[in-house]
Design a protein around this motif. Structure first.
Motif, PDB file in Angstrom:
ATOM      1  N   MET A  58      54.364-116.279  81.842  1.00  0.00           N
ATOM      2  CA  MET A  58      54.643-114.878  82.153  1.00  0.00           C
ATOM      3  C   MET A  58      55.603-114.314  81.113  1.00  0.00           C
ATOM      4  O   MET A  58      56.553-114.982  80.708  1.00  0.00           O
ATOM      5  CB  MET A  58      55.262-114.735  83.540  1.00  0.00           C
ATOM      6  N   ARG A  59      55.328-113.084  80.709  1.00  0.00           N
ATOM      7  CA  ARG A  59      56.178-112.382  79.751  1.00  0.00           C
ATOM      8  C   ARG A  59      56.409-110.956  80.241  1.00  0.00           C
ATOM      9  O   ARG A  59      55.565-110.369  80.914  1.00  0.00           O
ATOM     10  CB  ARG A  59      55.515-112.289  78.373  1.00  0.00           C
ATOM     11  N   GLY A  60      57.540-110.406  79.862  1.00  0.00           N
ATOM     12  CA  GLY A  60      57.834-109.008  80.142  1.00  0.00           C
ATOM     13  C   GLY A  60      57.545-108.171  78.914  1.00  0.00           C
ATOM     14  O   GLY A  60      57.919-108.536  77.802  1.00  0.00           O
ATOM     15  N   ILE A  61      56.882-107.056  79.130  1.00  0.00           N
ATOM     16  CA  ILE A  61      56.636-106.092  78.068  1.00  0.00           C
ATOM     17  C   ILE A  61      57.431-104.843  78.426  1.00  0.00           C
ATOM     18  O   ILE A  61      57.247-104.270  79.490  1.00  0.00           O
ATOM     19  CB  ILE A  61      55.140-105.748  77.945  1.00  0.00           C
ATOM     20  N   ARG A  62      58.323-104.449  77.535  1.00  0.00           N
ATOM     21  CA  ARG A  62      59.189-103.298  77.789  1.00  0.00           C
ATOM     22  C   ARG A  62      58.619-102.052  77.149  1.00  0.00           C
ATOM     23  O   ARG A  62      57.967-102.111  76.118  1.00  0.00           O
ATOM     24  CB  ARG A  62      60.587-103.531  77.196  1.00  0.00           C
ATOM     25  N   GLY A  63      58.922-100.936  77.757  1.00  0.00           N
ATOM     26  CA  GLY A  63      58.542 -99.655  77.202  1.00  0.00           C
ATOM     27  C   GLY A  63      59.444 -98.568  77.742  1.00  0.00           C
ATOM     28  O   GLY A  63      60.043 -98.726  78.803  1.00  0.00           O
ATOM     29  N   ALA A  64      59.541 -97.484  76.994  1.00  0.00           N
ATOM     30  CA  ALA A  64      60.316 -96.333  77.456  1.00  0.00           C
ATOM     31  C   ALA A  64      59.822 -95.082  76.749  1.00  0.00           C
ATOM     32  O   ALA A  64      59.307 -95.145  75.632  1.00  0.00           O
ATOM     33  CB  ALA A  64      61.806 -96.534  77.194  1.00  0.00           C
ATOM     34  N   THR A  65      59.991 -93.970  77.423  1.00  0.00           N
ATOM     35  CA  THR A  65      59.632 -92.670  76.872  1.00  0.00           C
ATOM     36  C   THR A  65      60.574 -91.635  77.451  1.00  0.00           C
ATOM     37  O   THR A  65      61.325 -91.927  78.388  1.00  0.00           O
ATOM     38  CB  THR A  65      58.154 -92.319  77.185  1.00  0.00           C
ATOM     39  N   THR A  66      60.529 -90.453  76.907  1.00  0.00           N
ATOM     40  CA  THR A  66      61.309 -89.351  77.451  1.00  0.00           C
ATOM     41  C   THR A  66      60.389 -88.157  77.688  1.00  0.00           C
ATOM     42  O   THR A  66      59.282 -88.101  77.149  1.00  0.00           O
ATOM     43  CB  THR A  66      62.446 -88.929  76.493  1.00  0.00           C
ATOM     44  N   VAL A  67      60.883 -87.238  78.497  1.00  0.00           N
ATOM     45  CA  VAL A  67      60.187 -85.971  78.731  1.00  0.00           C
ATOM     46  C   VAL A  67      61.157 -84.842  78.415  1.00  0.00           C
ATOM     47  O   VAL A  67      62.370 -85.035  78.389  1.00  0.00           O
ATOM     48  CB  VAL A  67      59.667 -85.856  80.183  1.00  0.00           C
ATOM     49  N   GLN A  68      60.599 -83.652  78.197  1.00  0.00           N
ATOM     50  CA  GLN A  68      61.428 -82.476  77.924  1.00  0.00           C
ATOM     51  C   GLN A  68      61.947 -81.839  79.212  1.00  0.00           C
ATOM     52  O   GLN A  68      63.058 -81.336  79.255  1.00  0.00           O
ATOM     53  CB  GLN A  68      60.624 -81.440  77.131  1.00  0.00           C
ATOM     54  N   GLU A  69      61.100 -81.883  80.249  1.00  0.00           N
ATOM     55  CA  GLU A  69      61.433 -81.208  81.506  1.00  0.00           C
ATOM     56  C   GLU A  69      61.164 -82.126  82.693  1.00  0.00           C
ATOM     57  O   GLU A  69      60.325 -83.013  82.620  1.00  0.00           O
ATOM     58  CB  GLU A  69      60.582 -79.941  81.669  1.00  0.00           C
ATOM     59  N   ASN A  70      61.864 -81.872  83.796  1.00  0.00           N
ATOM     60  CA  ASN A  70      61.628 -82.564  85.055  1.00  0.00           C
ATOM     61  C   ASN A  70      60.427 -81.905  85.727  1.00  0.00           C
ATOM     62  O   ASN A  70      60.557 -81.124  86.667  1.00  0.00           O
ATOM     63  CB  ASN A  70      62.873 -82.495  85.940  1.00  0.00           C
ATOM     64  N   GLU A  71      59.247 -82.194  85.189  1.00  0.00           N
ATOM     65  CA  GLU A  71      58.012 -81.548  85.626  1.00  0.00           C
ATOM     66  C   GLU A  71      56.968 -82.629  85.881  1.00  0.00           C
ATOM     67  O   GLU A  71      56.762 -83.512  85.053  1.00  0.00           O
ATOM     68  CB  GLU A  71      57.566 -80.580  84.516  1.00  0.00           C
ATOM     69  N   ALA A  72      56.327 -82.570  87.028  1.00  0.00           N
ATOM     70  CA  ALA A  72      55.429 -83.642  87.467  1.00  0.00           C
ATOM     71  C   ALA A  72      54.349 -83.990  86.449  1.00  0.00           C
ATOM     72  O   ALA A  72      54.141 -85.166  86.128  1.00  0.00           O
ATOM     73  CB  ALA A  72      54.787 -83.272  88.811  1.00  0.00           C
ATOM     74  N   GLU A  73      53.665 -82.992  85.937  1.00  0.00           N
ATOM     75  CA  GLU A  73      52.564 -83.263  85.002  1.00  0.00           C
ATOM     76  C   GLU A  73      53.061 -83.961  83.738  1.00  0.00           C
ATOM     77  O   GLU A  73      52.437 -84.901  83.242  1.00  0.00           O
ATOM     78  CB  GLU A  73      51.856 -81.958  84.634  1.00  0.00           C
ATOM     79  N   GLU A  74      54.197 -83.528  83.217  1.00  0.00           N
ATOM     80  CA  GLU A  74      54.739 -84.147  82.003  1.00  0.00           C
ATOM     81  C   GLU A  74      55.201 -85.579  82.280  1.00  0.00           C
ATOM     82  O   GLU A  74      54.978 -86.477  81.462  1.00  0.00           O
ATOM     83  CB  GLU A  74      55.893 -83.319  81.442  1.00  0.00           C
ATOM     84  N   ILE A  75      55.830 -85.826  83.413  1.00  0.00           N
ATOM     85  CA  ILE A  75      56.284 -87.176  83.761  1.00  0.00           C
ATOM     86  C   ILE A  75      55.095 -88.122  83.830  1.00  0.00           C
ATOM     87  O   ILE A  75      55.094 -89.200  83.223  1.00  0.00           O
ATOM     88  CB  ILE A  75      57.074 -87.165  85.086  1.00  0.00           C
ATOM     89  N   VAL A  76      54.058 -87.720  84.551  1.00  0.00           N
ATOM     90  CA  VAL A  76      52.885 -88.586  84.707  1.00  0.00           C
ATOM     91  C   VAL A  76      52.147 -88.750  83.380  1.00  0.00           C
ATOM     92  O   VAL A  76      51.732 -89.852  83.028  1.00  0.00           O
ATOM     93  CB  VAL A  76      51.958 -88.061  85.822  1.00  0.00           C
ATOM     94  N   SER A  77      51.995 -87.682  82.606  1.00  0.00           N
ATOM     95  CA  SER A  77      51.255 -87.799  81.344  1.00  0.00           C
ATOM     96  C   SER A  77      51.996 -88.655  80.323  1.00  0.00           C
ATOM     97  O   SER A  77      51.380 -89.457  79.616  1.00  0.00           O
ATOM     98  CB  SER A  77      50.916 -86.426  80.764  1.00  0.00           C
ATOM     99  N   HIS A  78      53.313 -88.532  80.234  1.00  0.00           N
ATOM    100  CA  HIS A  78      54.070 -89.376  79.301  1.00  0.00           C
ATOM    101  C   HIS A  78      54.071 -90.834  79.767  1.00  0.00           C
ATOM    102  O   HIS A  78      53.995 -91.746  78.938  1.00  0.00           O
ATOM    103  CB  HIS A  78      55.493 -88.850  79.138  1.00  0.00           C
ATOM    104  N   ALA A  79      54.149 -91.051  81.069  1.00  0.00           N
ATOM    105  CA  ALA A  79      54.077 -92.417  81.593  1.00  0.00           C
ATOM    106  C   ALA A  79      52.703 -93.022  81.306  1.00  0.00           C
ATOM    107  O   ALA A  79      52.598 -94.188  80.915  1.00  0.00           O
ATOM    108  CB  ALA A  79      54.376 -92.435  83.085  1.00  0.00           C
ATOM    109  N   TYR A  80      51.658 -92.243  81.476  1.00  0.00           N
ATOM    110  CA  TYR A  80      50.297 -92.716  81.180  1.00  0.00           C
ATOM    111  C   TYR A  80      50.160 -93.082  79.700  1.00  0.00           C
ATOM    112  O   TYR A  80      49.649 -94.152  79.366  1.00  0.00           O
ATOM    113  CB  TYR A  80      49.271 -91.641  81.548  1.00  0.00           C
ATOM    114  N   GLU A  81      50.617 -92.186  78.841  1.00  0.00           N
ATOM    115  CA  GLU A  81      50.547 -92.431  77.393  1.00  0.00           C
ATOM    116  C   GLU A  81      51.282 -93.727  77.026  1.00  0.00           C
ATOM    117  O   GLU A  81      50.787 -94.536  76.243  1.00  0.00           O
ATOM    118  CB  GLU A  81      51.154 -91.240  76.663  1.00  0.00           C
TER     119      GLU A  81
END
Length: 120
Positions: A2-25
């Protein structure tokens, strides 16, 4: 193994569509760079900074075909003074034969400052 794969991203606004789309990407890029199959995923943990509450970033995983049964969970990051804001972090635990140094950790947008030592 088992291995851990790390990732992180940011968004410009606290907006549902942007949060989900950046997380998906982000998750899609982690999957692509590490050749991850849903059947090899143990679980995925998402954290968000306290300034993000418009959506669960884990919803992004449900948009990936074949990933319906992958266990996901969202939590809030510790609000450390001076830490990066509007940030979504991911820890994907997978079964893989890759060595630790072969794992590709993925950082998008403003989150690239978190681990410049892992840039490839």
């Amino acid at each position: 193994m088992m291995r851990g794969i790390r990732g992180a991203t940011t968004v410009q606004e606290n907006e549902a569509e942007e949060i989900v789309s950046h997380a998906y990407e982000l998750v899609a890029d982690m999957v692509h760079q590490n050749n991850v199959d849903a059947n090899d995923v143990v679980s995925i943990l998402f954290t968000v900074t306290e300034d993000l509450n418009a959506a669960f970033p884990a919803k992004a995983v449900r948009k990936i075909e074949g990933w319906t049964y992958v266990p996901v969970m969202c939590m809030q990051e510790i609000p450390v003074p001076g830490s990066l804001g509007k940030c979504i972090r991911v820890m994907m635990t997978v079964n893989t034969s890759a060595k630790q140094e072969e794992v590709h950790h993925v950082y998008h947008y403003g989150a690239t400052v978190l681990r410049p030592d892992l840039k490839k």
